[in-house]
Design an enzyme around this catalytic site. Structure first.
Site, mmCIF file in Angstrom:
data_model
loop_
_atom_site.group_PDB
_atom_site.id
_atom_site.type_symbol
_atom_site.label_atom_id
_atom_site.label_comp_id
_atom_site.label_asym_id
_atom_site.label_seq_id
_atom_site.Cartn_x
_atom_site.Cartn_y
_atom_site.Cartn_z
ATOM 1 N N GLY A 47 0.838 -1.197 0.000
ATOM 2 C CA GLY A 47 0.000 0.000 0.000
ATOM 3 C C GLY A 47 0.864 1.234 0.000
ATOM 4 O O GLY A 47 2.042 1.181 0.379
ATOM 5 N N GLN A 52 3.242 9.981 1.002
ATOM 6 C CA GLN A 52 4.511 9.243 1.020
ATOM 7 C C GLN A 52 5.372 9.520 -0.200
ATOM 8 O O GLN A 52 6.561 9.194 -0.207
ATOM 9 C CB GLN A 52 4.252 7.736 1.133
ATOM 10 C CG GLN A 52 3.660 7.337 2.479
ATOM 11 C CD GLN A 52 3.483 5.837 2.567
ATOM 12 O OE1 GLN A 52 2.496 5.300 2.094
ATOM 13 N NE2 GLN A 52 4.451 5.155 3.140
ATOM 14 N N CYS A 90 6.393 0.368 7.622
ATOM 15 C CA CYS A 90 5.991 1.487 6.764
ATOM 16 C C CYS A 90 7.145 1.859 5.835
ATOM 17 O O CYS A 90 8.289 1.956 6.277
ATOM 18 C CB CYS A 90 5.619 2.678 7.633
ATOM 19 S SG CYS A 90 5.127 4.129 6.691
ATOM 20 N N LEU A 91 6.820 2.087 4.572
ATOM 21 C CA LEU A 91 7.837 2.486 3.590
ATOM 22 C C LEU A 91 8.482 3.827 3.937
ATOM 23 O O LEU A 91 9.564 4.141 3.446
ATOM 24 C CB LEU A 91 7.198 2.574 2.198
ATOM 25 C CG LEU A 91 6.730 1.230 1.614
ATOM 26 C CD1 LEU A 91 5.810 1.458 0.429
ATOM 27 C CD2 LEU A 91 7.921 0.379 1.209
ATOM 28 N N HIS A 132 -3.920 1.686 7.703
ATOM 29 C CA HIS A 132 -2.572 2.277 7.669
ATOM 30 C C HIS A 132 -2.517 3.438 6.667
ATOM 31 O O HIS A 132 -2.020 4.530 6.989
ATOM 32 C CB HIS A 132 -1.552 1.187 7.291
ATOM 33 C CG HIS A 132 -0.131 1.643 7.232
ATOM 34 N ND1 HIS A 132 0.821 1.262 8.151
ATOM 35 C CD2 HIS A 132 0.511 2.458 6.354
ATOM 36 C CE1 HIS A 132 1.975 1.837 7.837
ATOM 37 N NE2 HIS A 132 1.825 2.558 6.746
ATOM 38 N N GLU A 133 -3.039 3.218 5.447
ATOM 39 C CA GLU A 133 -2.972 4.271 4.419
ATOM 40 C C GLU A 133 -3.876 5.451 4.757
ATOM 41 O O GLU A 133 -3.516 6.607 4.514
ATOM 42 C CB GLU A 133 -3.329 3.708 3.036
ATOM 43 C CG GLU A 133 -2.468 2.549 2.548
ATOM 44 C CD GLU A 133 -0.983 2.730 2.729
ATOM 45 O OE1 GLU A 133 -0.492 3.880 2.774
ATOM 46 O OE2 GLU A 133 -0.277 1.705 2.862
ATOM 47 N N HIS A 136 -2.176 7.671 7.104
ATOM 48 C CA HIS A 136 -1.201 8.543 6.430
ATOM 49 C C HIS A 136 -1.865 9.844 5.965
ATOM 50 O O HIS A 136 -1.236 10.910 6.007
ATOM 51 C CB HIS A 136 -0.598 7.851 5.198
ATOM 52 C CG HIS A 136 0.635 7.042 5.482
ATOM 53 N ND1 HIS A 136 1.774 7.586 6.030
ATOM 54 C CD2 HIS A 136 0.919 5.736 5.272
ATOM 55 C CE1 HIS A 136 2.702 6.635 6.155
ATOM 56 N NE2 HIS A 136 2.209 5.498 5.703
HETATM 57 NI NI NI Z 1 3.190 3.706 5.666
#
Ligand code: NI
Length: 162
Positions: A47, A52, A90-91, A132-133, A136
């Site tokens: 995701g 991000q 998380c990226l 999660h997204e 963000h």
């Molecule tokens: Ni993330």
């Protein structure tokens, strides 16, 4: 399509901002979605949210293992049920994973890339990724849900991040 640079928690204040609603779904949004999908795939993620990649708009993409990618514009969680403990990475915070609580199921409403209203009911990894997204988009990171210091770990292999 192009791979965009991933923002990092410690360098990019955009990750702590509340993203703005998309007023109309034009070609720049379609381009953003294509780029986000490519960026997510390149990072082996499941995701990605627009902040991000430095874009403060309410757009998320998801790709569950073995499935086609989906994009949701102006997503909202309209229902949550149950609770489960998950491990999450998380990226935007590479090298770490944490144990937190997420809903067992969520229902999300939003628009697809053609502007059509969509409603998605999800459980398991998809429900976790949606929460999660959507976090963000409100400047929230999974580490904000960590209850104790020992629930955050350093990790080496990175896959399935969000
Ligand atoms: Ni993330």
């Amino acid at each position: 399509m192009a791979i965009r640079a991933l923002c990092h928690l410690f360098n990019d204040p955009v990750l702590r901002q509340k993203a703005k609603r998309v007023p109309n779904i034009d070609s720049s949004i379609q381009q953003l979605i294509d780029d986000m999908v490519e960026t997510m795939r390149q990072a082996n993620g499941v995701g990605l949210a627009a902040p991000q990649v430095g874009v403060p708009l309410r757009v998320v993409v998801l790709q569950m293992p073995g499935e086609e990618p989906i994009a949701i514009i102006n997503p909202e969680i309209v229902k949550r049920a149950g609770e489960r403990e998950v491990t999450e990475g998380c990226l935007s915070l590479p090298g770490y994973a944490g144990e937190i609580k997420r809903s067992a199921s969520v229902t999300v409403k939003g628009r697809d890339r053609q502007g059509k209203t969509i409603r998605i009911k999800a459980t398991g990894l998809m429900a976790q990724t949606l929460e999660h997204e959507l976090d963000h988009l409100n400047g929230i990171l999974y580490i904000d849900h960590i209850e104790r210091r020992d629930k955050l770990h350093k990790i080496e292999a990175e896959t399935g991040e969000m």
